[in-house]
Design an enzyme around this catalytic site. Structure first.
Site, PDB file in Angstrom:
ATOM      1  N   LYS A  54      46.141  59.498 -12.487  1.00  0.00           N
ATOM      2  CA  LYS A  54      45.375  59.556 -11.232  1.00  0.00           C
ATOM      3  C   LYS A  54      44.417  58.360 -11.137  1.00  0.00           C
ATOM      4  CE  LYS A  54      45.678  64.625 -11.201  1.00  0.00           C
ATOM      5  NZ  LYS A  54      45.001  65.892 -11.547  1.00  0.00           N
ATOM      6  N   GLN A  98      39.394  68.560 -14.069  1.00  0.00           N
ATOM      7  CA  GLN A  98      40.769  68.823 -14.501  1.00  0.00           C
ATOM      8  C   GLN A  98      40.875  70.184 -15.202  1.00  0.00           C
ATOM      9  OE1 GLN A  98      43.434  66.851 -13.749  1.00  0.00           O
ATOM     10  NE2 GLN A  98      44.832  68.248 -14.750  1.00  0.00           N
ATOM     11  N   ASP A 121      40.302  68.646  -4.622  1.00  0.00           N
ATOM     12  CA  ASP A 121      41.324  69.497  -5.241  1.00  0.00           C
ATOM     13  C   ASP A 121      41.638  70.729  -4.377  1.00  0.00           C
ATOM     14  OD1 ASP A 121      42.735  69.031  -7.569  1.00  0.00           O
ATOM     15  OD2 ASP A 121      41.050  69.492  -8.891  1.00  0.00           O
TER      16      ASP A 121
HETATM   17  N1  GUN Z   1      45.704  71.301 -13.574  1.00  0.00           N
HETATM   18  C1  GUN Z   1      46.983  71.439 -13.186  1.00  0.00           C
HETATM   19  N2  GUN Z   1      47.115  71.018 -11.900  1.00  0.00           N
HETATM   20  C2  GUN Z   1      45.899  70.612 -11.489  1.00  0.00           C
HETATM   21  C3  GUN Z   1      45.400  70.067 -10.279  1.00  0.00           C
HETATM   22  O1  GUN Z   1      46.103  69.879  -9.285  1.00  0.00           O
HETATM   23  N3  GUN Z   1      44.079  69.770 -10.265  1.00  0.00           N
HETATM   24  C4  GUN Z   1      43.280  69.985 -11.341  1.00  0.00           C
HETATM   25  N4  GUN Z   1      41.997  69.686 -11.220  1.00  0.00           N
HETATM   26  N5  GUN Z   1      43.698  70.493 -12.456  1.00  0.00           N
HETATM   27  C5  GUN Z   1      45.012  70.795 -12.546  1.00  0.00           C
END
Ligand code: GUN
Length: 295
Positions: A54, A98, A121
């Protein structure tokens, strides 16, 4: 024997990124550079990889990013303090914590502590509520929003389609169902949400025009569960033992790819399907967050 057409998430994500470059340039002309803060707790190897990807994409399209790493043993209040600082920082337009978080930290408290207007998110209760209400001013979770974009840009009709979603998690399954049942273009589907208590999942799957597998069971979807010609989206990322591989493990999806390819009409590769779209939608949400502040 037919072979499914692949839905190439890398190509579609690249198109989206190109579109975003123009929006980032328009912001730059007004002296605004979108800013995205990543927060990681501990050293979960998969989370390191995801956040790394990312960050790289953010840099490529002109989003300033910073990653904050807290130790595994950090307290919930330390994490909330960091979020309060990021919420107050005007150069940060988006915040991503995350998941998964360590067990001693309450995920729902953390997600609710990110300002809704910086919650790129889409996990804050305000944004979850806006999604249910069909209010477009909120942020949608990146993976299901990216799947909708894959369907729209691959011209898979959703209007009146039978969609079966496997998995009821808050990150993919539930918001996916909520997105596709809205009365809106690229949605308007009849959605069935299947989960661990569903009786005869295979029978539901066989009715699906669009089958979305997001339950985290390696190669759960087999060829005899797929209606001929259906569109199959594989969200799964499962590490399984593989003595033949140098690492002793390998990644597989929730779909038995080779078998399903001979029945489905369209199918996402994995990797190279849903994953790149999740990242692209995060970039889109971040650029939107900056545009919303800019007015
Ligand atoms: N863990 C698995 N998928 C995601 C996501 O789309 N965002 C975040 N923050 N954590 C994740």
């Amino acid at each position: 024997m037919t072979t499914a057409t692949l839905i190439d998430g890398r190509v579609i994500a690249a198109q989206l990124q190109t579109e975003l470059l123009g929006r980032v340039a328009a912001l730059a002309a007004r002296d605004i550079r979108p800013g995205l803060a990543f927060v990681r707790v501990g050293e979960d190897p998969a989370s390191r990889v995801y956040v790394g990807r990312k960050e790289k994409m953010a840099t490529q399209i002109g989003i300033t990013s910073a990653t904050h790493v807290l130790p595994e043993a950090t307290s919930e209040s330390n994490l909330l303090e960091l979020l309060a600082e990021l919420n107050a920082n005007p150069s940060v337009h988006g915040i991503l914590v995350q998941a998964p978080l360590p067990k001693h930290i309450r995920q729902e408290i953390v997600f609710a502590s990110v300002l809704p207007q910086k919650d790129v998110d889409g996990f804050h209760p305000v944004n979850v509520g806006k999604l249910m209400l069909g209010d477009p001013t909120g942020f949608q979770p990146c993976t299901p929003a990216g799947i909708r974009e894959l369907l729209v840009r691959s011209r898979v009709p959703t209007d009146g389609a039978e969609v079966v979603v496997l998995g009821r998690g808050n990150i993919v399954g539930k918001p996916m169902a909520a997105i596709l049942c809205q009365k809106a273009p690229g949605a308007n589907a009849t959605v069935t949400l299947c989960h661990s208590a569903t009786r005869d999942i295979a029978a539901h799957c066989r009715r699906a025009d669009i089958l979305i597998a997001a339950m985290g069971v390696p190669e759960f979807v087999q060829a005899d569960m797929v209606k001929p010609g259906a569109t199959v989206i594989d969200v799964g990322v499962n590490r399984i033992a593989d003595p033949a591989s140098p690492s002793g493990t390998r990644l597989v999806g929730d779909v038995a790819f080779a078998a399903v390819q001979s029945v489905a009409g369209r199918l996402t590769p994995n990797p190279g399907g849903v994953g790149p779209m999740t990242i692209a939608m995060l970039m889109l949400n971040t650029v939107r967050a900056a545009e919303m502040v800019a007015g």
